[in-house]
Design a protein around this motif. Structure first.
Motif, short mmCIF file in Angstrom:
data_model
loop_
_atom_site.label_atom_id
_atom_site.label_comp_id
_atom_site.label_asym_id
_atom_site.label_seq_id
_atom_site.Cartn_x
_atom_site.Cartn_y
_atom_site.Cartn_z
N SER A 47 0.85 -1.15 -0.03
CA SER A 47 -0.05 0.04 0.02
C SER A 47 0.99 1.11 -0.23
O SER A 47 2.00 1.00 0.33
N LEU A 48 0.34 2.50 -0.25
CA LEU A 48 1.10 3.62 -0.40
C LEU A 48 1.59 4.07 1.18
O LEU A 48 2.49 4.40 1.15
N ASN A 49 0.65 3.80 2.15
CA ASN A 49 0.82 4.04 3.40
C ASN A 49 2.25 3.35 3.91
O ASN A 49 3.17 3.79 4.51
N THR A 50 2.19 1.90 3.51
CA THR A 50 3.57 1.19 3.73
C THR A 50 4.76 1.65 2.92
O THR A 50 5.89 1.78 3.59
N ILE A 51 4.42 1.84 1.59
CA ILE A 51 5.67 2.47 0.88
C ILE A 51 6.21 3.72 1.73
O ILE A 51 7.28 4.06 1.80
N THR A 52 5.51 4.78 1.95
CA THR A 52 5.88 6.04 2.59
C THR A 52 6.42 5.92 3.75
O THR A 52 7.20 6.74 4.30
N SER A 53 6.37 4.70 4.38
CA SER A 53 7.02 4.45 5.93
C SER A 53 8.16 4.06 5.87
O SER A 53 9.04 3.87 6.79
N MET A 54 8.83 3.69 4.47
CA MET A 54 10.11 3.17 4.34
C MET A 54 11.08 4.06 4.27
O MET A 54 11.06 5.14 3.86
N PHE A 55 12.42 3.67 4.56
CA PHE A 55 13.34 4.40 4.23
C PHE A 55 13.74 4.72 2.91
O PHE A 55 13.71 3.66 1.92
N THR A 56 13.89 5.85 2.61
CA THR A 56 14.15 6.21 0.96
C THR A 56 15.35 7.01 0.50
O THR A 56 15.76 7.96 1.55
N THR A 57 16.09 6.87 -0.59
CA THR A 57 16.96 7.72 -1.08
C THR A 57 16.42 8.72 -2.28
O THR A 57 15.31 8.19 -2.85
N THR A 58 17.37 9.25 -2.99
CA THR A 58 16.83 9.97 -4.13
C THR A 58 16.47 8.67 -5.24
O THR A 58 15.61 9.04 -6.09
N SER A 59 16.84 7.63 -5.17
CA SER A 59 16.68 6.49 -6.47
C SER A 59 16.23 5.33 -5.92
O SER A 59 15.97 4.40 -6.64
N SER A 60 16.21 5.24 -4.58
CA SER A 60 15.72 3.86 -3.92
C SER A 60 14.81 3.89 -2.87
O SER A 60 14.58 4.79 -2.08
N ILE A 61 14.04 2.81 -2.72
CA ILE A 61 13.08 2.66 -1.42
C ILE A 61 13.57 1.30 -0.90
O ILE A 61 13.47 0.19 -1.54
N GLN A 62 14.03 1.44 0.35
CA GLN A 62 14.61 0.11 1.02
C GLN A 62 13.47 -0.57 1.55
O GLN A 62 13.18 -0.64 2.71
N TRP A 63 12.69 -1.55 0.69
CA TRP A 63 11.78 -2.26 1.08
C TRP A 63 11.68 -3.41 1.61
O TRP A 63 10.81 -4.12 2.29
N LEU A 64 12.73 -4.47 1.21
CA LEU A 64 12.80 -5.81 1.55
C LEU A 64 13.77 -6.02 2.40
O LEU A 64 14.84 -5.85 2.57
N LYS A 65 13.23 -6.70 3.39
CA LYS A 65 14.25 -7.14 4.58
C LYS A 65 14.59 -8.54 4.38
O LYS A 65 15.92 -8.96 4.60
N GLU A 66 13.70 -9.57 3.76
CA GLU A 66 14.18 -10.85 3.91
C GLU A 66 13.01 -11.55 2.88
O GLU A 66 11.99 -11.24 3.09
N ALA A 67 13.67 -12.38 1.91
CA ALA A 67 12.90 -13.46 1.37
C ALA A 67 13.10 -14.86 1.53
O ALA A 67 14.39 -15.40 1.52
N THR A 68 12.07 -15.46 2.00
CA THR A 68 12.25 -16.97 2.37
C THR A 68 11.06 -17.86 1.93
O THR A 68 10.16 -17.21 1.19
N PHE A 69 11.07 -19.05 1.68
CA PHE A 69 10.09 -19.86 1.25
C PHE A 69 9.32 -20.43 2.49
O PHE A 69 9.73 -21.03 3.48
N SER A 70 8.20 -20.82 2.36
CA SER A 70 7.16 -21.10 3.36
C SER A 70 7.64 -22.44 3.22
O SER A 70 7.71 -23.38 2.51
N LYS A 71 7.48 -22.94 4.77
CA LYS A 71 7.67 -24.62 5.16
C LYS A 71 6.38 -25.20 4.85
O LYS A 71 6.36 -26.31 4.79
N GLU A 72 5.45 -24.47 5.02
CA GLU A 72 3.85 -25.11 4.77
C GLU A 72 3.42 -25.34 3.46
O GLU A 72 2.93 -26.40 2.86
#
Length: 103
Positions: A47-72
């Protein structure tokens, strides 16, 4: 960043060089022969609210903390989002690129 599924035939790439979270290729899911399953912009799964809460620079939005695969569900990718709320996750079905859940 590139993530290769251990459970299914796909590869997921994140972001374009120098444009983290700001390009049309924020996340691209490929099958094992390189055909695109789905291309996602950040605004398609956050959502726009989530995106605007993230750390940004002039060219980037630091959005991803970690990517994993579901065990279930072995064909689901879990994305831990780098936002103010620590519990925000997005779940993607790797078979078709559908968004299963999002904040």
């Amino acid at each position: 960043m590139i993530v290769e599924s251990r459970y299914g035939p796909c590869i997921v790439t994140f972001d374009d060089w120098g444009n983290i979270g700001t390009s049309d290729n924020t996340m691209v899911i490929y099958n094992t022969v390189g055909m695109v399953i789905r291309v996602l912009k950040l605004s398609e799964f956050l959502s726009l609210n989530t995106i605007t809460s993230m750390f940004t620079t002039t060219s980037s939005i630091q959005w991803l903390k970690e990517a994993t695969f579901s065990k279930e569900e072995e064909d689901h990718l879990i994305l831990e989002i780098n936002a103010e709320n620590e519990d925000e996750v997005v779940v993607i079905d790797l078979k078709n690129g559908n968004i299963i859940s999002r904040p």
